[in-house]
Design a protein around this motif. Structure first.
Motif, PDB file in Angstrom:
ATOM      1  N   GLY A  88      35.759  36.306 -37.113  1.00 31.31           N
ATOM      2  CA  GLY A  88      35.695  37.759 -37.138  1.00 31.31           C
ATOM      3  C   GLY A  88      34.431  38.290 -36.484  1.00 31.31           C
ATOM      4  N   SER A  89      33.318  37.611 -36.701  1.00 30.12           N
ATOM      5  CA  SER A  89      32.052  38.042 -36.105  1.00 30.12           C
ATOM      6  C   SER A  89      32.077  37.910 -34.589  1.00 30.12           C
ATOM      7  CB  SER A  89      30.894  37.212 -36.686  1.00 30.12           C
ATOM      8  OG  SER A  89      30.766  37.426 -38.077  1.00 30.12           O
ATOM      9  N   GLY A  93      31.979  40.911 -31.618  1.00 33.87           N
ATOM     10  CA  GLY A  93      31.129  40.968 -30.440  1.00 33.87           C
ATOM     11  C   GLY A  93      31.912  41.145 -29.159  1.00 33.87           C
ATOM     12  N   VAL A  94      33.055  40.463 -29.063  1.00 34.57           N
ATOM     13  CA  VAL A  94      33.853  40.509 -27.839  1.00 34.57           C
ATOM     14  C   VAL A  94      34.646  41.800 -27.720  1.00 34.57           C
ATOM     15  CG1 VAL A  94      35.786  39.418 -26.621  1.00 34.57           C
ATOM     16  CG2 VAL A  94      33.985  38.005 -27.632  1.00 34.57           C
ATOM     17  N   SER A  95      35.347  42.180 -28.804  1.00 34.06           N
ATOM     18  CA  SER A  95      36.270  43.308 -28.700  1.00 34.06           C
ATOM     19  C   SER A  95      35.610  44.661 -28.927  1.00 34.06           C
ATOM     20  CB  SER A  95      37.424  43.134 -29.700  1.00 34.06           C
ATOM     21  OG  SER A  95      36.930  43.128 -31.036  1.00 34.06           O
ATOM     22  N   ARG A 172      43.048  34.822 -30.674  1.00 35.64           N
ATOM     23  CA  ARG A 172      43.833  35.395 -29.585  1.00 35.64           C
ATOM     24  C   ARG A 172      43.013  36.433 -28.821  1.00 35.64           C
ATOM     25  NH1 ARG A 172      49.368  36.103 -28.603  1.00 35.64           N
ATOM     26  NH2 ARG A 172      49.570  37.040 -26.522  1.00 35.64           N
ATOM     27  N   ILE A 173      42.178  37.166 -29.541  1.00 33.40           N
ATOM     28  CA  ILE A 173      41.331  38.176 -28.900  1.00 33.40           C
ATOM     29  C   ILE A 173      40.405  37.521 -27.891  1.00 33.40           C
ATOM     30  CG2 ILE A 173      39.359  39.717 -29.329  1.00 33.40           C
ATOM     31  CD1 ILE A 173      40.786  40.636 -31.868  1.00 33.40           C
ATOM     32  N   LEU A 174      39.808  36.404 -28.270  1.00 34.98           N
ATOM     33  CA  LEU A 174      38.886  35.712 -27.372  1.00 34.98           C
ATOM     34  C   LEU A 174      39.628  35.090 -26.194  1.00 34.98           C
ATOM     35  CD1 LEU A 174      36.063  34.724 -26.681  1.00 34.98           C
ATOM     36  CD2 LEU A 174      36.430  32.781 -28.230  1.00 34.98           C
ATOM     37  N   THR A 183      35.448  37.947 -20.391  1.00 31.62           N
ATOM     38  CA  THR A 183      34.523  37.139 -21.177  1.00 31.62           C
ATOM     39  C   THR A 183      34.661  35.680 -20.774  1.00 31.62           C
ATOM     40  OG1 THR A 183      34.714  38.651 -23.069  1.00 31.62           O
ATOM     41  CG2 THR A 183      33.870  36.468 -23.537  1.00 31.62           C
ATOM     42  N   ALA A 184      33.601  34.938 -20.892  1.00 26.49           N
ATOM     43  CA  ALA A 184      33.638  33.487 -20.708  1.00 26.49           C
ATOM     44  C   ALA A 184      33.055  32.828 -21.947  1.00 26.49           C
ATOM     45  CB  ALA A 184      32.857  33.071 -19.469  1.00 26.49           C
TER      46      ALA A 184
END
Length: 213
Positions: A88-89, A93-95, A172-174, A183-184
């Motif tokens: 979740g953390s 950060g990504v989304s 799935r978000i990542l 993102t990488a």
């Protein structure tokens, strides 16, 4: 403030490694650590990288990558083991923060990996919630054993690779962000003696890991 939304994953990775190079050379700039930066970041944050690393006290991310306030979104657990809170953390950060880079940071002399190797070899376990850490590192140790590895560095690298794979499989978000090029994900191994961080594996970034010794 570095605007993460304006950085490509490659630019974010280069920025991170440039800071590590300064730290290794003994010439850190200690950027973004003054009162002006504190005031600038108070209303909002725009970190350029999510750094998911081991909790080891020698792995202070902002120090070894020579960064400051608002630069890194840091998540740390012993042995960089993954639970729902970690996922979740990282997804936050990504989304929500739009970070273009996620780093998994392992290191040599990792106590979690060493303890897991001992537990697997002896067929024993430990008490309390440390057992959960051991259990989550065990698949990496078993994979390294199956590959015939004996050197500790190979066990560390195997665990970093396993963590990166697990992040991609479970989030799935990542994985969607990596597929879209937003993102990488890079797995780095940190050497405690000389302070260097080298690439072990990468997803969505054209970098090459050094050949195994």
């Amino acid at each position: 403030m570095t605007d993460a939304a304006q950085l490509t994953p490659t630019e974010a990775f280069d920025l991170l490694l440039a800071g590590n190079s300064r730290f290794v050379a003994g010439g850190p700039q200690h950027p973004n650590q003054d009162a002006a930066r504190r005031a600038q970041t108070a209303p909002s944050q725009a970190p350029f990288a999510v750094l998911f690393g081991c909790s080891d006290s020698r792995l202070a991310a902002e120090i070894i990558f020579d960064q400051g306030l608002g630069d890194l979104f840091v998540v740390r657990t012993a042995g960089h083991v993954i639970g729902t809170e970690v996922l979740g953390s990282i997804e936050y950060g990504v989304s929500l923060l739009g970070t273009p880079l996620v780093v998994v940071l392992g290191h040599d002399s990792c106590g979690a990996v060493a303890a897991t190797r001992e537990a697997v070899a002896a067929g024993t376990t430990v008490e309390g919630f440390v057992r959960d850490v051991i259990e989550r590192v065990t698949p990496s140790v078993l994979a390294a054993n199956a590959a015939g590895h004996t050197d500790n560095s190979h066990f560390i690298d195997e665990h970093i690779k396993h963590t990166v794979t697990l992040l991609m499989e479970r989030s799935r978000i990542l994985s969607d962000a990596v597929a879209a090029g937003r993102t990488a994900v890079v797995g780095l191994s940190y050497r405690l003696v000389d302070g260097t961080a080298h690439v072990v594996t990468a997803r969505g970034l054209d970098v090459t890991a050094p050949a195994a010794a």
